[in-house]
Design a protein around this motif. Structure first.
Motif, PDB file in Angstrom:
ATOM      1  N   LEU A   1     -80.278  72.846   9.914  1.00 23.56           N
ATOM      2  CA  LEU A   1     -80.359  72.276   8.564  1.00 23.56           C
ATOM      3  C   LEU A   1     -80.476  73.325   7.461  1.00 23.56           C
TER       4      LEU A   1
ATOM      5  N   SER B   1     -77.608  74.246   4.942  1.00 25.90           N
ATOM      6  CA  SER B   1     -77.216  73.401   3.816  1.00 25.90           C
ATOM      7  C   SER B   1     -77.996  73.785   2.562  1.00 25.90           C
TER       8      SER B   1
ATOM      9  N   TYR C   1     -73.158  72.619   8.367  1.00 27.22           N
ATOM     10  CA  TYR C   1     -73.637  72.257   7.029  1.00 27.22           C
ATOM     11  C   TYR C   1     -73.060  73.189   5.968  1.00 27.22           C
ATOM     12  N   PHE C   2     -73.033  74.474   6.278  1.00 30.82           N
ATOM     13  CA  PHE C   2     -72.477  75.471   5.365  1.00 30.82           C
ATOM     14  C   PHE C   2     -70.978  75.228   5.188  1.00 30.82           C
TER      15      PHE C   2
ATOM     16  N   LEU D   1     -78.212  63.083   5.037  1.00 27.21           N
ATOM     17  CA  LEU D   1     -77.352  64.277   4.990  1.00 27.21           C
ATOM     18  C   LEU D   1     -77.055  64.854   6.378  1.00 27.21           C
TER      19      LEU D   1
ATOM     20  N   LYS E   1     -69.206  72.481   5.709  1.00 26.94           N
ATOM     21  CA  LYS E   1     -68.919  71.228   5.005  1.00 26.94           C
ATOM     22  C   LYS E   1     -69.173  71.387   3.497  1.00 26.94           C
ATOM     23  N   HIS E   2     -70.277  72.049   3.158  1.00 30.71           N
ATOM     24  CA  HIS E   2     -70.656  72.218   1.749  1.00 30.71           C
ATOM     25  C   HIS E   2     -69.593  72.996   0.984  1.00 30.71           C
TER      26      HIS E   2
ATOM     27  N   ASP F   1     -74.927  79.309  -5.427  1.00 31.14           N
ATOM     28  CA  ASP F   1     -74.005  78.280  -4.944  1.00 31.14           C
ATOM     29  C   ASP F   1     -72.653  78.384  -5.665  1.00 31.14           C
TER      30      ASP F   1
ATOM     31  N   GLU G   1     -78.292  72.141  -0.132  1.00 29.87           N
ATOM     32  CA  GLU G   1     -78.977  70.953  -0.650  1.00 29.87           C
ATOM     33  C   GLU G   1     -80.232  70.636   0.165  1.00 29.87           C
TER      34      GLU G   1
END
Length: 323
Positions: free
Chosen positions: A157, A160, A225-226, A114, A228-229, A201, A162
């Motif tokens: 990280l 994210s 990460y945020f 990830l 992209k999510h 989420d 996930e």
């Protein structure tokens, strides 16, 4: 006979006192930074306390451990951190811990696939293709050690959902090994965390859906990460390492994009409100917002990670919506 009783009477409280003094030192999960502490607090709630090494307002990029920090790490039930590319200050102390008490999130098998590549290059190729020559100069102007802290991958990280979920599962597993007698509470905590995270989420996805196509600049490269999510559209960042001011070419490039209205927002951070953001946005219609990548105003509770994500989402939405 009386003499023996008196000796016994004095010895027992002394031993009990010594034991009581020793106990707290061995009863905490120690997290490197606050958002990691948020995740740990959700799982350890009602089982063991959680402490955070990095004080509010300090930067993980250049923090130095104090002797008291080193002691807390040695005495911890479990130390949770991202990894040496993010918290270089922890590398030596963490290496001395037994594996059962050391959780390095970046090294987890489920996290490795990830990881998002970090640094200037990816951003420039993706967003700055009209200014290749400028961006090369900007790269040169920012000292190469901007990459020293982040290495090949972006290590923020905790942004994210996930990776946060996987981290919670791993913390649960480690604490279960160390405290099998607390299985029921640890299981319940993990179940609650996963349910609340899934719910948050969905809400965040709905909140950010209307602003997905709106461009913006962030002060430092912490939010990939945020973004992209949730499918956001960042136009770029001022700097990779917030300790280092962006070069003149980078500022010129950002200014050009703001004038051409390729971005509606520029985000600062609570501990970094650099004058360059005001200078580069002056005379444009761009709005200014604040993103808090470390959750500085949030206290450690079992629902603090969900609060952190929701706060970040609201910070994005309010500026991008123009509220």
């Amino acid at each position: 006979m009386l003499h023996i009783k008196q000796r016994f009477a004095f010895t027992l409280p002394a031993a009990a006192l010594a034991a009581a003094c020793a106990m707290p030192a061995h009863s905490a999960v120690v997290a490197s930074i606050k958002p990691i502490g948020f995740i740990a607090a959700a799982i350890a709630d009602g089982v063991t306390p959680v402490e955070v090494l990095l004080p509010d307002g300090a930067s993980e990029h250049d923090y130095a451990l104090r002797p008291s920090d080193v002691k807390r790490i040695k005495n911890a039930d479990l130390v949770v951190w991202v990894g040496p590319e993010m918290e270089a200050f922890l590398t030596k102390s963490a290496a001395e811990l037994p594996e059962a008490k050391n959780l390095e999130i970046a090294a987890m098998p489920g996290v490795k696939p990830l990881l998002i590549r970090g640094g200037e290059d990816e951003d420039e190729h993706e967003h700055g293709h009209d200014h290749d020559h400028d961006s090369d100069k900007s790269e040169d102007q920012e000292p190469s050690h901007t990459h020293h802290h982040h290495g090949e991958f972006n290590m923020h990280l905790w942004m994210s959902p996930e990776i946060a979920r996987q981290s919670a599962v791993a913390i649960h597993g480690k604490l279960l090994e160390l405290m099998p007698q607390s299985r029921a509470k640890l299981d319940a905590n993990l179940q609650q965390f996963e349910a609340e995270l899934a719910d948050a989420d969905k809400h965040i996805g709905a909140q950010l859906a209307p602003v997905k196509s709106k461009g913006y600049f962030v002060f430092h490269d912490a939010y990939s990460y945020f973004e992209k999510h949730y499918g956001l559209s960042p136009a770029g960042h001022f700097t990779v390492n917030p300790e280092i001011q962006p070069g003149a070419q980078r500022l010129h490039q950002i200014r050009t994009q703001l004038v051409e209205q390729k971005a509606v927002c520029v985000f600062a951070e609570p501990q970094f409100r650099p004058a360059v953001i005001d200078a580069v946005s002056r005379g444009t219609s761009v709005r200014k917002g604040t993103l808090d990548p470390l959750g500085m105003g949030i206290s450690l509770t079992k629902d603090s990670y969900v609060k952190f994500l929701s706060q970040l989402s609201s910070q994005y939405a309010s500026c991008l919506n123009g509220a």
